[in-house]
Design an enzyme around this catalytic site. Structure first.
Site, short mmCIF file in Angstrom:
data_model
loop_
_atom_site.label_atom_id
_atom_site.label_comp_id
_atom_site.label_asym_id
_atom_site.label_seq_id
_atom_site.Cartn_x
_atom_site.Cartn_y
_atom_site.Cartn_z
N CYS A 271 43.82 37.27 40.57
CA CYS A 271 42.82 38.13 39.91
C CYS A 271 42.23 37.34 38.76
O CYS A 271 42.52 37.59 37.58
CB CYS A 271 43.45 39.43 39.42
SG CYS A 271 44.13 40.48 40.72
N ALA A 272 41.42 36.36 39.09
CA ALA A 272 41.15 35.25 38.16
C ALA A 272 39.96 35.44 37.22
O ALA A 272 39.91 34.79 36.18
CB ALA A 272 40.93 33.96 38.96
N ALA A 273 38.99 36.26 37.57
CA ALA A 273 37.76 36.34 36.77
C ALA A 273 38.07 36.70 35.31
O ALA A 273 38.95 37.52 35.06
CB ALA A 273 36.80 37.36 37.37
N ASP A 322 40.65 40.00 48.31
CA ASP A 322 41.27 41.21 47.79
C ASP A 322 42.77 40.98 47.64
O ASP A 322 43.47 40.71 48.63
CB ASP A 322 40.99 42.36 48.76
CG ASP A 322 41.49 43.71 48.24
OD1 ASP A 322 42.34 43.73 47.33
OD2 ASP A 322 41.03 44.75 48.76
N ASP A 340 47.73 37.89 37.00
CA ASP A 340 47.29 38.55 35.77
C ASP A 340 46.49 39.77 36.22
O ASP A 340 45.30 39.66 36.52
CB ASP A 340 46.42 37.60 34.93
CG ASP A 340 46.03 38.22 33.60
OD1 ASP A 340 46.92 38.42 32.76
OD2 ASP A 340 44.83 38.52 33.42
N CYS A 393 47.28 42.36 29.81
CA CYS A 393 46.81 42.38 28.42
C CYS A 393 47.01 43.78 27.84
O CYS A 393 46.12 44.33 27.20
CB CYS A 393 45.36 41.93 28.32
SG CYS A 393 44.20 42.90 29.29
#
EC number: 2.1.1.176
Length: 444
Positions: A271-273, A322, A340, A393
């Site tokens: 989930c890199a963006a 996905d 993440d 986060c």
């Protein structure tokens, strides 16, 4: 606060309406407006940013104040009037540089300009009442009801205050609440594939940017990172456009530090963006190996690609995938896997002030379930002996320690190596959670 035909307060009003009435994200709306009106001078852009962010950030307190001085309660006001009054009260209470008369008069003008001339007297009366009565205003007492008192004082929904007290106790909760209202620093890390930290510091000096290196005793391993300030906007810095540094929170930088990829490793970030952690991994590989930065939509992948191109790295690619769907071709291929995952975001309230109003307990529960679903899929990509990093986060224990313990129990092929909850008041960084797992070697 006007330049030519642009009325700064009118822009602020539009930002507030986009966020509070139309459901847009505050940091994205503010960024878009600042990009569109880059020609405004630095002082005006700073005023716009502070009033817009501050009004959203302090909304619960501002509404509490307004309800003391207005016969019409905030929830029953017309949206435009409500937004005008909120920004007016914010200026009266938190901006000594703005004369009370200016805050009141400009609010009246704005009401008239927006077609609410019949309510301009109401706006004037409420704000002048607030101006006269701020010093006599009483707040809920902490000794009677800490949840209610802190909710108003720190503009945090009561359910979040109560949850944090339950998870961390009153003393830690108060520290977190106070930190959530602080201005978030801008921290950057040198692109070590392109420039040394020392050379980057020289470039910053040439461009008139003040760069303060991190205290490496407090932040071991982050000798390549700086806090920067004193510049106009990032896109105006040639060092940024050349990809010599990447803007990233300190806590987020720790993901690659804990992952500790070795040269030649194959890494997957599911989930890199927008790509900060993936790019950090690629830099640590020193031109070797490969990082595959994935996300769920073409729009997010395009954002990752944009940052890859700016940083001019060749050992990283972006892919639309996905994370909830197993990619058979990736099973047991990753030396390092970064998960993440989407979370409640309650660790980044200094940067994304409206998250606290959007989230609710049911939303948190659904995120816990989504995180578990994704972890159960993507853990299949890790090689025996490989590393899986689970990070968020947020500072919600169920999403963090709760999910790490759940994963440890339900996936015995992984061993928990390290688990760390970072709080925003502890350091310059955001509230953040990292759990590092190692996949056990197959028997035989």
């Amino acid at each position: 606060m006007t330049t030519d035909s642009v009325n700064t307060r009118e822009l602020i009003l539009e930002i507030l309406l986009e966020v509070t009435e139309r459901g847009q994200y505050s940091h994205l709306v503010i960024r878009s407006v600042l990009e569109k009106y880059q020609y405004l001078d630095k002082r005006e852009r700073a005023f716009l940013t502070r009033v817009a962010e501050g009004t959203i950030q302090r909304q619960i307190e501002l509404d509490y104040i307004l309800d003391q001085f207005s016969k019409v309660k905030v929830r029953k006001m017309k949206p435009v009037i409500r937004a005008i009054l909120r920004m007016g009260v914010y200026q009266l209470k938190y901006m000594d540089s703005v004369p009370a008369s200016a805050a009141c008069n400009e609010a009246v003008k704005l009401a008239k300009k927006k077609g609410f001339g019949q309510l301009s007297g109401f706006v004037n009366g409420v704000l002048r009442g607030v101006s006269r009565g701020l010093d006599q205003l009483t707040y809920p007492k902490e000794s009677v009801d800490a949840v209610k008192a802190w909710s108003v004082c720190y503009s945090m929904p009561e359910w979040i205050v109560a949850q944090w007290i339950g998870d961390y106790g009153k003393e830690r909760t108060k520290e977190i609440l106070a930190a959530s209202l602080l201005e978030a620093p801008i921290t950057v890390r040198a692109n070590l594939e392109r420039i040394t930290p020392e050379a980057l510091a020289e470039r910053f000096k040439e461009e008139g940017v003040t760069a303060v290196p991190l205290d490496t005793e407090k932040y071991p391993g982050l000798s390549y990172a700086y806090t920067i300030f004193g510049f106009d906007h990032l896109n105006g810095l040639s060092s940024f456009k050349e990809g010599l540094f990447y803007v990233q929170d300190i806590s987020s930088m720790m993901v690659a530090e804990y992952a500790a990829p070795k040269e030649g490793d194959h890494c997957i970030d599911v989930c890199a963006a927008p790509g900060g952690k993936s790019i950090h991994l690629a830099e640590k590989l020193r031109g070797t190996g490969h990082v595959e930065a994935r996300d769920v939509s073409e729009q997010k992948v395009a954002l990752i690609d944009e940052n890859i191109k700016r940083c001019r790295l060749t050992n990283i690619t972006a892919k639309c995938q996905d994370a909830t769907v197993l990619d058979e071709t990736s099973v047991r291929t990753a030396d390092v896997l970064i998960a993440d995952l989407p979370c409640s975001g309650l660790g980044v309230l200094r940067r994304k002030t409206d998250i606290k109003y959007r989230m609710n307990p049911e939303g948190e529960e659904s995120l816990v379930a989504l995180q578990r679903q994704i972890l159960s899929v993507v853990c299949e990509y890790v090689k025996p002996g490989g590393t899986l990093i689970y990070s968020t986060c947020t500072i919600h224990t169920a999403e963090n320690e709760g999910n790490a313990r759940w994963f440890e129990q339900t996936h015995p092929e992984f061993a928990l190596d390290t688990m760390r909850q970072m709080f925003p008041e502890e350091h310059l960084g955001d509230g953040f959670f990292i759990a590092k797992f190692k996949r056990k070697q197959d028997n035989g």
